[in-house]
Design a protein around this motif. Structure first.
Motif, PDB file in Angstrom:
ATOM      1  N   SER A  93       1.075  -1.230  -0.124  1.00  0.00           N
ATOM      2  CA  SER A  93       0.003  -0.085   0.162  1.00  0.00           C
ATOM      3  C   SER A  93       0.898   1.110   0.141  1.00  0.00           C
ATOM      4  CB  SER A  93      -0.858  -0.218   0.883  1.00  0.00           C
ATOM      5  OG  SER A  93      -2.199   1.461   1.238  1.00  0.00           O
TER       6      SER A  93
ATOM      7  N   SER B 117      -9.553  -2.211   4.287  1.00  0.00           N
ATOM      8  CA  SER B 117      -9.928  -2.950   2.887  1.00  0.00           C
ATOM      9  C   SER B 117      -8.768  -4.215   2.310  1.00  0.00           C
ATOM     10  CB  SER B 117      -9.319  -1.484   1.704  1.00  0.00           C
ATOM     11  OG  SER B 117      -9.320  -2.458   0.518  1.00  0.00           O
TER      12      SER B 117
ATOM     13  N   VAL C  62      -8.086   2.387   4.688  1.00  0.00           N
ATOM     14  CA  VAL C  62      -6.997   1.109   3.936  1.00  0.00           C
ATOM     15  C   VAL C  62      -7.027  -0.339   4.519  1.00  0.00           C
ATOM     16  CG1 VAL C  62      -4.563   1.110   3.266  1.00  0.00           C
ATOM     17  CG2 VAL C  62      -5.946   3.218   2.465  1.00  0.00           C
TER      18      VAL C  62
END
Length: 187
Positions: free
Chosen positions: A41, A51, A48
């Motif tokens: 990432s 997810s 984030v």
């Protein structure tokens, strides 16, 4: 029953285009099999994190009973220390409740509590050897290859190959997850 969560954070990486980016690698490691999932990432925001955790739990095919975490800001509002029990962030607490796992934060300054996840993070240092040679897509593919290789090799701590023991652990996680879902549906 348990997984350990951590980030390998703020790794500067030079793309083959000449642009330098800062990458982060999330790892969620199952304690029994030592099967792990790495996710790359550019950000470590709570959205984030959610997810990536969702994606990782789908890979596991279920949810462990508890996830051990350090005192990352996206999880904790107040760090757990010897003198303080800490405070889990309400959004993360709701995420954990929705998914059916308990959050167990480590005491700050005691990395041995999460030793299972700390040691495997060193393997990601090999990413640096590819500075200037990959674009972002190729970097994601490299992280996936590293992940697959690590899960297919004998784990030094257990003497077992994580992938072989993952299937057994996956069945238990899935069974527990389905039992939790049934209880929620009955309510």
């Amino acid at each position: 029953k348990q997984a350990q969560l951590d980030w390998k954070e703020n790794i500067p990486f030079l793309l083959k285009s000449g642009e330098t980016i800062t990458i982060n690698v999330l790892v969620l490691l199952l304690s029994y099999s030592r099967f792990r999932v790495y996710r790359l990432s550019l950000s470590k925001t709570q959205d984030v994190l959610f997810s990536l955790l969702n994606d990782t739990l789908e890979t596991f095919g279920g949810v462990p009973e508890e996830i051990i975490t350090d005192n990352m800001k996206t999880v904790m509002d107040r760090a757990r220390t010897d003198a303080c029990v800490g405070k889990v962030n309400p959004c993360f607490e709701q995420f954990a409740k929705d998914y059916g796992f308990k959050t167990r934060p480590c005491i700050a300054g005691r990395p041995q509590t999460k030793a299972k996840v700390e040691a495997p993070m060193k393997i990601l240092d090999e990413i640096r050897a590819y500075n200037g040679r990959l674009d972002y897509t190729e970097l994601c593919e490299l992280v996936e290859r590293i992940n697959n290789r690590v899960n297919s090799q004998v784990n030094q701590g257990t003497g077992r190959i994580p992938l072989l023991y993952f299937e057994k652990e996956k069945a238990l996680i899935k069974q527990e997850y389905e039992e939790k879902r049934e209880k929620l549906m009955d309510k």
